[in-house]
Structure formats: C-alpha cells, structure tokens
Design a protein around this motif. Structure first.
Motif, PDB file in Angstrom:
ATOM      1  N   MET A   1     -18.031  29.710  42.888  1.00  0.00           N
ATOM      2  CA  MET A   1     -16.602  29.787  42.568  1.00  0.00           C
ATOM      3  C   MET A   1     -16.232  28.652  41.613  1.00  0.00           C
ATOM      4  O   MET A   1     -16.576  27.490  41.869  1.00  0.00           O
ATOM      5  CB  MET A   1     -15.770  29.685  43.856  1.00  0.00           C
ATOM      6  N   ASP A   2     -15.545  28.991  40.519  1.00  0.00           N
ATOM      7  CA  ASP A   2     -15.188  27.951  39.554  1.00  0.00           C
ATOM      8  C   ASP A   2     -13.993  27.148  40.047  1.00  0.00           C
ATOM      9  O   ASP A   2     -13.326  27.500  41.020  1.00  0.00           O
ATOM     10  CB  ASP A   2     -14.924  28.573  38.184  1.00  0.00           C
ATOM     11  N   ILE A   3     -13.689  26.063  39.318  1.00  0.00           N
ATOM     12  CA  ILE A   3     -12.660  25.127  39.748  1.00  0.00           C
ATOM     13  C   ILE A   3     -11.286  25.785  39.765  1.00  0.00           C
ATOM     14  O   ILE A   3     -10.502  25.588  40.700  1.00  0.00           O
ATOM     15  CB  ILE A   3     -12.663  23.889  38.833  1.00  0.00           C
ATOM     16  N   GLN A   4     -10.967  26.578  38.759  1.00  0.00           N
ATOM     17  CA  GLN A   4      -9.645  27.205  38.692  1.00  0.00           C
ATOM     18  C   GLN A   4      -9.440  28.183  39.841  1.00  0.00           C
ATOM     19  O   GLN A   4      -8.340  28.292  40.397  1.00  0.00           O
ATOM     20  CB  GLN A   4      -9.464  27.917  37.344  1.00  0.00           C
ATOM     21  N   ALA A   5     -10.495  28.903  40.228  1.00  0.00           N
ATOM     22  CA  ALA A   5     -10.386  29.829  41.353  1.00  0.00           C
ATOM     23  C   ALA A   5     -10.125  29.078  42.655  1.00  0.00           C
ATOM     24  O   ALA A   5      -9.355  29.544  43.511  1.00  0.00           O
ATOM     25  CB  ALA A   5     -11.663  30.667  41.461  1.00  0.00           C
ATOM     26  N   ILE A   6     -10.754  27.904  42.796  1.00  0.00           N
ATOM     27  CA  ILE A   6     -10.516  27.082  43.990  1.00  0.00           C
ATOM     28  C   ILE A   6      -9.060  26.601  44.011  1.00  0.00           C
ATOM     29  O   ILE A   6      -8.401  26.614  45.064  1.00  0.00           O
ATOM     30  CB  ILE A   6     -11.484  25.888  44.010  1.00  0.00           C
ATOM     31  N   LYS A   7      -8.543  26.191  42.856  1.00  0.00           N
ATOM     32  CA  LYS A   7      -7.144  25.742  42.783  1.00  0.00           C
ATOM     33  C   LYS A   7      -6.187  26.866  43.159  1.00  0.00           C
ATOM     34  O   LYS A   7      -5.224  26.651  43.911  1.00  0.00           O
ATOM     35  CB  LYS A   7      -6.837  25.232  41.371  1.00  0.00           C
ATOM     36  N   ASN A   8      -6.450  28.056  42.650  1.00  0.00           N
ATOM     37  CA  ASN A   8      -5.576  29.188  42.954  1.00  0.00           C
ATOM     38  C   ASN A   8      -5.630  29.548  44.437  1.00  0.00           C
ATOM     39  O   ASN A   8      -4.604  29.894  45.034  1.00  0.00           O
ATOM     40  CB  ASN A   8      -5.962  30.400  42.105  1.00  0.00           C
ATOM     41  N   ARG A   9      -6.797  29.489  45.020  1.00  0.00           N
ATOM     42  CA  ARG A   9      -6.957  29.882  46.419  1.00  0.00           C
ATOM     43  C   ARG A   9      -6.300  28.906  47.375  1.00  0.00           C
ATOM     44  O   ARG A   9      -5.691  29.315  48.373  1.00  0.00           O
ATOM     45  CB  ARG A   9      -8.447  30.020  46.741  1.00  0.00           C
ATOM     46  N   PHE A  10      -6.391  27.608  47.071  1.00  0.00           N
ATOM     47  CA  PHE A  10      -5.875  26.601  47.996  1.00  0.00           C
ATOM     48  C   PHE A  10      -4.582  25.953  47.518  1.00  0.00           C
ATOM     49  O   PHE A  10      -4.119  24.984  48.111  1.00  0.00           O
ATOM     50  CB  PHE A  10      -6.945  25.518  48.221  1.00  0.00           C
ATOM     51  N   GLY A  11      -3.986  26.480  46.460  1.00  0.00           N
ATOM     52  CA  GLY A  11      -2.696  25.990  46.008  1.00  0.00           C
ATOM     53  C   GLY A  11      -2.715  24.587  45.452  1.00  0.00           C
ATOM     54  O   GLY A  11      -1.772  23.812  45.659  1.00  0.00           O
ATOM     55  N   ILE A  12      -3.776  24.246  44.748  1.00  0.00           N
ATOM     56  CA  ILE A  12      -3.903  22.906  44.171  1.00  0.00           C
ATOM     57  C   ILE A  12      -3.361  22.931  42.750  1.00  0.00           C
ATOM     58  O   ILE A  12      -3.761  23.764  41.932  1.00  0.00           O
ATOM     59  CB  ILE A  12      -5.367  22.443  44.190  1.00  0.00           C
ATOM     60  N   ILE A  13      -2.439  21.998  42.463  1.00  0.00           N
ATOM     61  CA  ILE A  13      -1.807  21.912  41.155  1.00  0.00           C
ATOM     62  C   ILE A  13      -2.323  20.667  40.437  1.00  0.00           C
ATOM     63  O   ILE A  13      -2.354  19.580  41.020  1.00  0.00           O
ATOM     64  CB  ILE A  13      -0.272  21.826  41.277  1.00  0.00           C
ATOM     65  N   GLY A  14      -2.740  20.824  39.179  1.00  0.00           N
ATOM     66  CA  GLY A  14      -3.162  19.663  38.405  1.00  0.00           C
ATOM     67  C   GLY A  14      -4.408  19.939  37.598  1.00  0.00           C
ATOM     68  O   GLY A  14      -5.241  20.786  37.965  1.00  0.00           O
ATOM     69  N   ASN A  15      -4.530  19.198  36.494  1.00  0.00           N
ATOM     70  CA  ASN A  15      -5.682  19.359  35.598  1.00  0.00           C
ATOM     71  C   ASN A  15      -6.313  18.030  35.212  1.00  0.00           C
ATOM     72  O   ASN A  15      -7.039  17.962  34.218  1.00  0.00           O
ATOM     73  CB  ASN A  15      -5.253  20.107  34.320  1.00  0.00           C
ATOM     74  N   SER A  16      -6.035  16.977  35.950  1.00  0.00           N
ATOM     75  CA  SER A  16      -6.595  15.672  35.587  1.00  0.00           C
ATOM     76  C   SER A  16      -8.109  15.684  35.779  1.00  0.00           C
ATOM     77  O   SER A  16      -8.625  16.349  36.690  1.00  0.00           O
ATOM     78  CB  SER A  16      -5.963  14.563  36.432  1.00  0.00           C
ATOM     79  N   PRO A  17      -8.854  14.957  34.944  1.00  0.00           N
ATOM     80  CA  PRO A  17     -10.319  14.931  35.066  1.00  0.00           C
ATOM     81  C   PRO A  17     -10.796  14.427  36.424  1.00  0.00           C
ATOM     82  O   PRO A  17     -11.791  14.936  36.963  1.00  0.00           O
ATOM     83  CB  PRO A  17     -10.743  13.983  33.932  1.00  0.00           C
ATOM     84  N   ALA A  18     -10.108  13.423  36.992  1.00  0.00           N
ATOM     85  CA  ALA A  18     -10.530  12.877  38.294  1.00  0.00           C
ATOM     86  C   ALA A  18     -10.386  13.919  39.393  1.00  0.00           C
ATOM     87  O   ALA A  18     -11.252  14.047  40.282  1.00  0.00           O
ATOM     88  CB  ALA A  18      -9.715  11.632  38.629  1.00  0.00           C
ATOM     89  N   LEU A  19      -9.307  14.691  39.359  1.00  0.00           N
ATOM     90  CA  LEU A  19      -9.108  15.747  40.355  1.00  0.00           C
ATOM     91  C   LEU A  19     -10.142  16.850  40.188  1.00  0.00           C
ATOM     92  O   LEU A  19     -10.721  17.333  41.176  1.00  0.00           O
ATOM     93  CB  LEU A  19      -7.695  16.308  40.224  1.00  0.00           C
ATOM     94  N   ASN A  20     -10.401  17.251  38.960  1.00  0.00           N
ATOM     95  CA  ASN A  20     -11.386  18.306  38.713  1.00  0.00           C
ATOM     96  C   ASN A  20     -12.779  17.881  39.162  1.00  0.00           C
ATOM     97  O   ASN A  20     -13.544  18.692  39.706  1.00  0.00           O
ATOM     98  CB  ASN A  20     -11.416  18.664  37.230  1.00  0.00           C
ATOM     99  N   TYR A  21     -13.108  16.610  38.953  1.00  0.00           N
ATOM    100  CA  TYR A  21     -14.432  16.132  39.379  1.00  0.00           C
ATOM    101  C   TYR A  21     -14.557  16.148  40.897  1.00  0.00           C
ATOM    102  O   TYR A  21     -15.595  16.540  41.446  1.00  0.00           O
ATOM    103  CB  TYR A  21     -14.671  14.729  38.840  1.00  0.00           C
ATOM    104  N   ALA A  22     -13.495  15.729  41.597  1.00  0.00           N
ATOM    105  CA  ALA A  22     -13.527  15.736  43.061  1.00  0.00           C
ATOM    106  C   ALA A  22     -13.691  17.163  43.585  1.00  0.00           C
ATOM    107  O   ALA A  22     -14.449  17.404  44.540  1.00  0.00           O
ATOM    108  CB  ALA A  22     -12.256  15.101  43.605  1.00  0.00           C
ATOM    109  N   LEU A  23     -13.009  18.122  42.976  1.00  0.00           N
ATOM    110  CA  LEU A  23     -13.150  19.524  43.383  1.00  0.00           C
ATOM    111  C   LEU A  23     -14.551  20.052  43.089  1.00  0.00           C
ATOM    112  O   LEU A  23     -15.123  20.824  43.872  1.00  0.00           O
ATOM    113  CB  LEU A  23     -12.103  20.376  42.669  1.00  0.00           C
ATOM    114  N   GLN A  24     -15.117  19.611  41.986  1.00  0.00           N
ATOM    115  CA  GLN A  24     -16.467  20.050  41.634  1.00  0.00           C
ATOM    116  C   GLN A  24     -17.494  19.548  42.648  1.00  0.00           C
ATOM    117  O   GLN A  24     -18.383  20.298  43.071  1.00  0.00           O
ATOM    118  CB  GLN A  24     -16.820  19.536  40.231  1.00  0.00           C
TER     119      GLN A  24
END
Length: 413
Positions: A1-24
C-alpha cells in the motif's frame, strides 16, 4: 500500500517529508513481528501509527489493545498486564486474565512506556525475549504471542542514564524506531489540517465553515503549537463554535490562541550542589566571581588611563583611578615620561619619572583569596554604611552568610 492510500484510509493530513518518512517506515515494518518504538511529543498522533502497523500486519484479524502505562497505578499495573490469581492481594476476589493473555496473537500498544515502573519493566523484558510471563500470585509460567508497539514522549535514553528506565529494555524496544514530527516542524501542513478540522466541525454543528484571511493564516502557521495536532483541533473547534464572523482575521484569532509566555534565553548558572562536609560553597563562589569581575574592570580602567596619557603627553593633568570608590581624581602630570617611538616594541614597559621620587619600592600584591574576600566585604559594608542586609544583597550572598563571614574574619561593623 502506498503512502497516499494509507493517509486516505486513516485520515492523515499532510505532505511534509518527515511525516511521509515515518509512514513509510511504519508500512515497511508492519509485515514483520519486530518491536517498534514510536517517539514523538504529546498530541502528534502516535497511536494512529500503532493502528497503521497492526492493520497492515498479518495480525490484523486478531485483537488490538492500547494501554496507557501512565494512567495505571503502580500497584495494579502488573495485574492489568499479566493478570492475577484469586487472593494474591487485597481485593483479588477472583482470578483475572491480563492484557497479554487476552490479546494473545494480536498487538498491544503500550503508550507512555517511560512511565512504567522498574519492576514491571523487568517483567515486560522477559515477555519480549521469551514470550513468557507469570500471573501475580502464581508460580505457573504461561506463554503468549503478542506483538508489542511502544510509544513515548520522553527521552528514554536519558532516563536510562538516571536509572529510571532499564537500558536492556530500551534497546529491546528500540528495534525499529519511528519518530513522528511535531506540528511546528511541518508548518506546511498546518493550514491543511485546520481546513479539515473546520469543515468537520461545521458539518457536526450545522454551521457555515470558517475561513482565515492571509494575516490570520500566517499567525496560525507561526504559532508554536506545543500541544501539536490535538491543540490545533481544539482551537479549530472553538473558532467554529464561538466565532460570529466566518472570515476570521488576525485580531479574531488572537482571542483564541493562548498567550505564549516569554522565555528568558539568557545563560544562567545551574543550581549549586551542597558540598560534602557542609559549607556555603555557592555563596563563597559568588563572592569570588564578583571579586574577579571587579578586578577585570579595574585593569581595563587602568589600561584606558595609560593609553590616554600616551596619546596626550602634553596635558597638564591626567586621571587617577581609585578602584575602591570607582571615582576618577585629577593629579599633577608626570614631569618626565618615556613615550615609545614607532620603531620600538610597544610591549616594553613604560617608565614614569618624577623628580620628587627618591626611590622605587615594589610592593607585591597579596594573592590570598581570603584576604580578597575580606576586602570585598569591608568595601560593601562601607558602601552601605554598615547595613548588613544591603551589603549582602550587593555581594550576592545571604545575610546569614555575611554574618558568618564577619565572625570568621573578625570584621568590626
């Protein structure tokens, strides 16, 4: 599952690199059984990351439970986690299963792990290493298959150095660390989050959605948000309910943002430690500091006086500096004075000659700390006309310490 799909599924808002890395990292580690330690300030959403890891793992159909270790009293946390036998302690009227038994095969999220008592930490370490635990009041070893995800807003490594957290448990938990960034470190996400919260609350309370003008938007972005996403959500709810004008200006926003106290960023001395054998070491040290600073000031004034003499050799009067009173008095200029020529090294001594001086006698200055301390106390008393309270305040010591020093040095007031 890609990062954007995870954000959509769990209602996570934001595009900062630090947040994306933590999700990855969370997505990559989800399919393993590795222990995960989630670090981040309070209010950044650490529990959401634990839910992401569980939902993307092979244990997703098994139980998931979140436990706040800081909310359970020290006397009952062992019973909550590992269970107890009937009669094992007062009030144990029946046997009880612990979380590690009821969530067998699933995932347990231990929030605020840094607040866990040391005794419970030893039990948890055994569960992580061998999968074994013992109920409170029992001698029977039981097995469990539970994945542990821990979270903390404290520096656990620093707590291990102070003996408040087991070092072996820290390294066992920190197999895969995930750091969730604070909201002030992802400022580009603040307007997006605020818009999402304001829309949600407008739908909830059946009110028009609020809008921010540019100045208010900049104020929102530059606010430190010590409570992180949780604080931003609360502010959005307040504005949605209490704001009469749906176009919020900077002045309107100020009414809802808590006032930030000014932080004194000047350097300061750490709290003094009491020395073995007693004694007011800190007070005596303060006297010495003041003495050395005064001496440095005296030397600077004397240097300035000699430079003035060198630059103006024909003046009829020069200035004489008296460190005791910090007052400049005039005195007759020297009749002869050797001024260094441009070709001579300026580091050579300056010789002042006066026809009235018959001989030269060099007096060695005392270097005794006690003498300097006594001299400074006498000066302070003389300056404040014998008032011990004012003299002690000027010296930076307590009146009790000054009284003891007067007795020690036999100084008459």
């Amino acid at each position: 599952m890609d990062i954007q799909a995870i954000k959509n599924r769990f209602g996570i808002i934001g595009n900062s690199p630090a947040l994306n890395y933590a999700l990855q990292v969370a997505a990559q580690v989800a399919n393993t059984d590795l222990t995960v330690l989630i670090n981040g300030e309070s209010g950044v959403g650490k529990e959401v990351f634990s839910q992401i890891i569980h939902a993307l793992s092979a244990r997703k159909h098994n139980p998931f439970i979140a436990v706040n270790c800081g909310a359970i009293p020290e006397g009952t946390i062992d019973s909550e986690l590992f269970g107890h036998e009937k009669g094992s302690f007062t009030g144990a009227v029946d046997s009880r299963k612990g979380y590690f038994e009821t969530v067998n095969g699933g995932t347990i999220f231990l929030d605020e792990i840094g607040e866990m008592p040391l005794g419970t930490q030893a039990r948890l370490l055994r569960v992580l290493e061998t999968g074994e635990y013992i109920r409170v009041g029992s001698s029977k070893v039981q097995k469990t298959d539970v994945r542990v995800i821990a979270a903390t807003n404290r520096d656990l490594l620093e707590r291990t150095q102070h003996g408040k957290f087991r070092e072996d448990l820290y390294y066992r938990l920190n197999t895969v660390p995930i750091r969730v960034p604070a909201l002030r470190d992802r400022k580009e996400d603040i307007p997006l989050l605020f818009r999402k919260f304001s829309v949600d609350f407008s739908e909830k309370y059946k009110t028009p959605s609020i809008q921010l003008d540019e100045e208010a938007r900049q104020m929102l972005v530059n606010y430190p948000w010590r409570g992180n996403v949780r604080e931003l959500k609360n502010i959005a709810e307040q504005i949605s309910v209490l704001s009469s004008d749906k176009l919020v200006t900077a002045n309107d926003l100020k009414r809802f943002l808590p006032e930030i106290p000014e932080v004194n960023r000047l350097p300061m001395l750490a709290a003094p430690q009491q020395q073995p054998g007693g004694g007011d070491f800190a007070s005596e040290r303060d006297i010495l500091y003041k003495l050395f600073f005064d001496m440095k000031k005296d030397v600077t004034e004397v240097k300035k006086m000699f430079f003035d003499i060198l630059q103006n050799p024909n003046v009829t009067h020069a200035a004489e500096y008296h460190p005791e009173s910090h007052v400049l008095h005039s005195y007759p200029a020297a009749t002869e004075m050797a001024v260094p020529s441009p070709g001579i090294n300026n580091t050579q001594p300056i010789i002042l000659a006066d026809n009235k001086i018959d001989h030269h006698e060099e007096v060695e200055e005392t270097l005794s700390i006690a003498d300097k301390e006594k001299e400074l106390i006498v000066k302070a008393l003389k300056k404040h006309k014998g008032k011990r309270k004012d003299a002690a305040l000027d010296l930076g010591i307590s009146e009790r310490t000054l009284y003891r020093k007067l007795k020690e040095y036999n100084i008459a007031e």
